[in-house]
Design a protein around this motif. Structure first.
Motif, PDB file in Angstrom:
ATOM      1  N   ILE A   1     -26.985  23.379 -55.504  1.00  0.00           N
ATOM      2  CA  ILE A   1     -27.537  22.042 -55.287  1.00  0.00           C
ATOM      3  C   ILE A   1     -28.904  21.965 -55.962  1.00  0.00           C
ATOM      4  O   ILE A   1     -29.747  22.843 -55.772  1.00  0.00           O
ATOM      5  N   THR A   2     -29.105  20.935 -56.737  1.00  0.00           N
ATOM      6  CA  THR A   2     -30.412  20.660 -57.332  1.00  0.00           C
ATOM      7  C   THR A   2     -30.813  19.230 -56.983  1.00  0.00           C
ATOM      8  O   THR A   2     -30.026  18.297 -57.185  1.00  0.00           O
ATOM      9  N   VAL A   3     -32.023  19.055 -56.441  1.00  0.00           N
ATOM     10  CA  VAL A   3     -32.533  17.735 -56.081  1.00  0.00           C
ATOM     11  C   VAL A   3     -33.823  17.493 -56.855  1.00  0.00           C
ATOM     12  O   VAL A   3     -34.746  18.319 -56.808  1.00  0.00           O
ATOM     13  N   VAL A   4     -33.881  16.381 -57.569  1.00  0.00           N
ATOM     14  CA  VAL A   4     -35.031  16.064 -58.407  1.00  0.00           C
ATOM     15  C   VAL A   4     -35.524  14.665 -58.072  1.00  0.00           C
ATOM     16  O   VAL A   4     -34.725  13.727 -57.959  1.00  0.00           O
ATOM     17  N   PHE A   5     -36.849  14.522 -57.926  1.00  0.00           N
ATOM     18  CA  PHE A   5     -37.469  13.191 -57.833  1.00  0.00           C
ATOM     19  C   PHE A   5     -38.300  12.937 -59.083  1.00  0.00           C
ATOM     20  O   PHE A   5     -39.056  13.813 -59.526  1.00  0.00           O
ATOM     21  N   THR A   6     -38.151  11.745 -59.648  1.00  0.00           N
ATOM     22  CA  THR A   6     -39.059  11.284 -60.696  1.00  0.00           C
ATOM     23  C   THR A   6     -39.419   9.830 -60.416  1.00  0.00           C
ATOM     24  O   THR A   6     -38.617   9.073 -59.855  1.00  0.00           O
TER      25      THR A   6
ATOM     26  N   ILE B   1     -28.561  16.064 -57.816  1.00  0.00           N
ATOM     27  CA  ILE B   1     -29.046  14.878 -57.106  1.00  0.00           C
ATOM     28  C   ILE B   1     -30.328  14.405 -57.768  1.00  0.00           C
ATOM     29  O   ILE B   1     -31.258  15.193 -57.980  1.00  0.00           O
ATOM     30  N   ARG B   2     -30.386  13.137 -58.115  1.00  0.00           N
ATOM     31  CA  ARG B   2     -31.580  12.566 -58.722  1.00  0.00           C
ATOM     32  C   ARG B   2     -32.027  11.359 -57.900  1.00  0.00           C
ATOM     33  O   ARG B   2     -31.239  10.443 -57.652  1.00  0.00           O
ATOM     34  N   VAL B   3     -33.295  11.360 -57.495  1.00  0.00           N
ATOM     35  CA  VAL B   3     -33.913  10.228 -56.823  1.00  0.00           C
ATOM     36  C   VAL B   3     -34.970   9.661 -57.758  1.00  0.00           C
ATOM     37  O   VAL B   3     -35.849  10.395 -58.230  1.00  0.00           O
TER      38      VAL B   3
END
Length: 635
Positions: free
Chosen positions: A466-471, A424-426
């Motif tokens: 599950i991997t969630v990343v914000f950039t 998941i990328r935000v």
């Protein structure tokens, strides 16, 4: 059943020169006149951003272009690329500033952050126009800027004489059944008692019932000073219809004027090498004030971004180390009445600008809302039908009910099942961080890379893969406190292109408050690059799913000059989003923050956390079935 009513808007917007009353003052009409009108114009679709009819635009001196051979105003339509190319000489290595850095009377004396802050506050910058003379890019600019600058505040909409015209009114009560639609019309009257004959005002409508259920309606600009409004009867009981002139046309004109003259909320760059240091202004376009020559960071940023070139020859463009936001400049090159308007508009209570009337809406218990299909069984295209709100409503406990499709309850067992085996990328701003936090909660992941705006942050749920990343998105980024090191993440398109080509991917993007303060043509360049990157992702990875978090209303922040931030051009931005993503609507879920925040009368740039929570709930309801199995990941 369709019930029709019309509101003749004649209230007050009075501008006072004394400090005892705010210049924009609304007086309550306690006894409106009521009469019957039998026929309303047929509703039409709101004009598209690029095809709005209408006249033209002023030059950098805030005056109208001169007449052409026929005596009419003449216009020169440009593309954003033509405008950028006109500034190209300022980006070349052979560009030479006209001073040596020792001049204490010109902008060449501005070399520290404190120098720039003082110059901005004191209106001592010589702004470099982005568009000059009779140039324009979008038709809506041409329309709004065809009108002369505001010179008489009595020409603004006057809200005190409001006349409500309605059919079938009984003792001030309008009755309807659940799921009926009510339509009406607002006619804007100025302070002289004359009807305004042109459109372009930002008019909003929403409904609040006696138990605090809330829903937005929608408005159609009839282009003649009248606005047709539509609301839906959703809950039994008494309700109030609120109709606000959020921004009169004259305020929107001043906002567009400021984008043309090159005025903005800038950021600054710190250049450092050994003990040598200098600070300059940066922006999304090369018309940087205070420096003739500029550093072009578009390649690094993957989107337009420029900073003034240091005057000290010991420093080069390669020595950019950190950024910091500047203060908002005061209104520039506008009339006295425009200054009053700009200073008075920001409000923590949008009802201040609503039509005051004594009509009550009474929704009978007859009728019912339609049964809805699960969101996972529908195309994301249904989320883009934002011309005909409401698509949902708020309940008193701050939960959102969709009127488009049946959503799943927020249950952690279901959300974790929905997100398992997913990257998941935000990507976005601080409101994107709030989406990240909701996904972090939904996936029950643990922080593995601690960030905090504006740094990257990562969390993982190892057991569920599950991997969630914000950039953050690319520059410009407004970072409120102190200096922030130069960020390495690059443009949104570059970040999307780095996502996996195999396996489940969920991408959420939010572009808004940091980018719409540029000229919207520059914003559109970013959106087009985003669209193309999304298209590439979906073509190479059929297991990817994408959502775009739309803009929201914010009526108060940037209160010392709201023309340089906030939601003033939000309606045009929404039209632009629909146009840019027209071929991807069936593949991208649109999360409509405008509707959600209009009905709760949001005033700040960070809406309540209920908004991102309900957005993520909608997104996951499109992605997964009731049993948590992914349905919509395969496009």
């Amino acid at each position: 059943m369709k019930i029709i009513f019309i509101v003749l808007l004649t209230s007050v917007i009075t501008f006072m020169t004394i400090g005892l009353l705010r210049p924009w003052t609304v007086f309550i009409l306690t006894q409106p006149n009521v009469k019957v009108l039998n026929v309303l114009p047929e509703p039409g679709q709101p004009d598209d951003l690029n095809v709005l009819p209408g006249p033209g635009q002023p030059d950098d001196l805030n005056v109208l272009p001169g007449p052409g051979p026929s005596g009419e105003q003449t216009w020169n339509r440009k593309t954003v690329f033509q405008i950028f190319d006109s500034f190209r000489p300022r980006t070349l290595d052979n560009c030479v500033d006209s001073c040596d850095g020792n001049d204490t009377s010109s902008s060449c004396s501005l070399v520290s952050y404190e120098d720039w802050e003082k110059a901005i506050r004191r209106q001592q910058l010589n702004y470099s126009p982005f568009l000059t003379g009779n140039q324009y890019i979008f038709e809506f600019e041409k329309e709004h800027l065809s009108y002369p600058p505001l010179s008489d505040s009595k020409e603004l909409p006057d809200l005190t004489l409001s006349i409500v015209v309605i059919e079938d009114v009984q003792d001030g009560v309008v009755s309807c059944n659940v799921n009926d639609t009510i339509s009406g019309r607002v006619d804007l009257i100025d302070g002289y008692g004359k009807q305004r004959t042109s459109g372009g005002d930002e008019v909003r409508v929403w409904v609040v019932n006696e138990f605090n259920f809330r829903a937005s309606g929608y408005v159609i600009d009839l282009r003649n000073g009248s606005y047709q409004i539509f609301v839906r009867c959703l809950w039994p009981g008494a309700a109030k219809i609120h109709i606000a002139v959020a921004y009169p046309r004259e305020f929107i004109r001043a906002t567009i004027h400021h984008t043309h003259v090159g005025m903005a909320r800038f950021v600054t760059a710190k250049f450092e090498k050994n003990v040598t240091e200098e600070v300059t202004i940066c922006w999304s376009a090369p018309n940087i004030p205070g420096r003739l020559c500029v550093c072009n960071y578009t390649t690094f940023n993957q989107q337009p971004f420029y900073c003034g070139r240091p005057l000290d020859t010991r420093l080069s463009c390669d020595d950019w180390k950190a950024t910091r936001s500047t203060t908002l400049p005061p209104p520039y090159n506008v009339t006295t009445d425009e200054v009053k308007l700009i200073k008075s508009m920001p409000t923590k209570d949008i009802k201040k600008y609503t039509v005051r009337h004594n009509l009550a809406l009474l929704v009978n218990s007859s009728g019912q809302l339609p049964q809805l299909s699960p969101c996972s069984s529908l195309s994301p295209e249904v989320t883009w039908d934002i011309d005909h709100r409401p698509q949902g409503y708020w309940s008193p406990d701050n939960n959102w009910t969709s009127l488009v499709c049946k959503r799943q309850d927020w249950d952690l067992a279901w959300t974790v099942s929905c997100l398992q085996n997913t990257t998941i990328r935000v990507i976005g701003d601080s409101n994107g961080v709030r989406l990240f936090r909701q996904l972090k909660s939904a996936s029950q992941c643990v922080t593995t890379q601690r960030g905090g705006w504006p740094d990257q942050e990562t969390c993982t749920n190892v057991n569920k893969d599950i991997t969630v990343v914000f950039t953050p998105h690319e520059y410009p980024l407004y970072l409120a406190v102190g200096w922030t090191k130069k960020l390495p993440y690059g443009g949104v398109a570059k970040q999307i292109d780095a996502l996996p080509s195999a396996g489940r991917v969920l991408l959420v993007v939010h572009y808004y408050l940091h980018v719409v303060v540029s000229h919207l043509a520059v914003t559109r360049v970013r959106l087009a690059a985003l669209r193309d990157a999304i298209d590439r992702l979906l073509k190479r990875n059929p297991y990817a799913m994408v959502a775009f978090r739309g803009p929201h209303v914010t009526s108060y922040d940037w209160d010392n000059n709201h023309t340089l931030g906030g939601d003033v051009l939000g309606g045009f931005y929404l039209n632009m989003l629909k146009e840019v993503f027209s071929n991807l609507k069936a593949k991208v879920v649109f999360l409509d923050g405008w509707e959600m925040t209009s009905s709760i009368e949001n005033e700040l740039y960070h809406p309540t956390d209920h908004v991102p929570r309900e957005m993520i709930r909608t997104l996951l309801s499109f992605r997964c079935k009731e049993n948590g199995h992914v349905q919509h990941f395969k496009i």
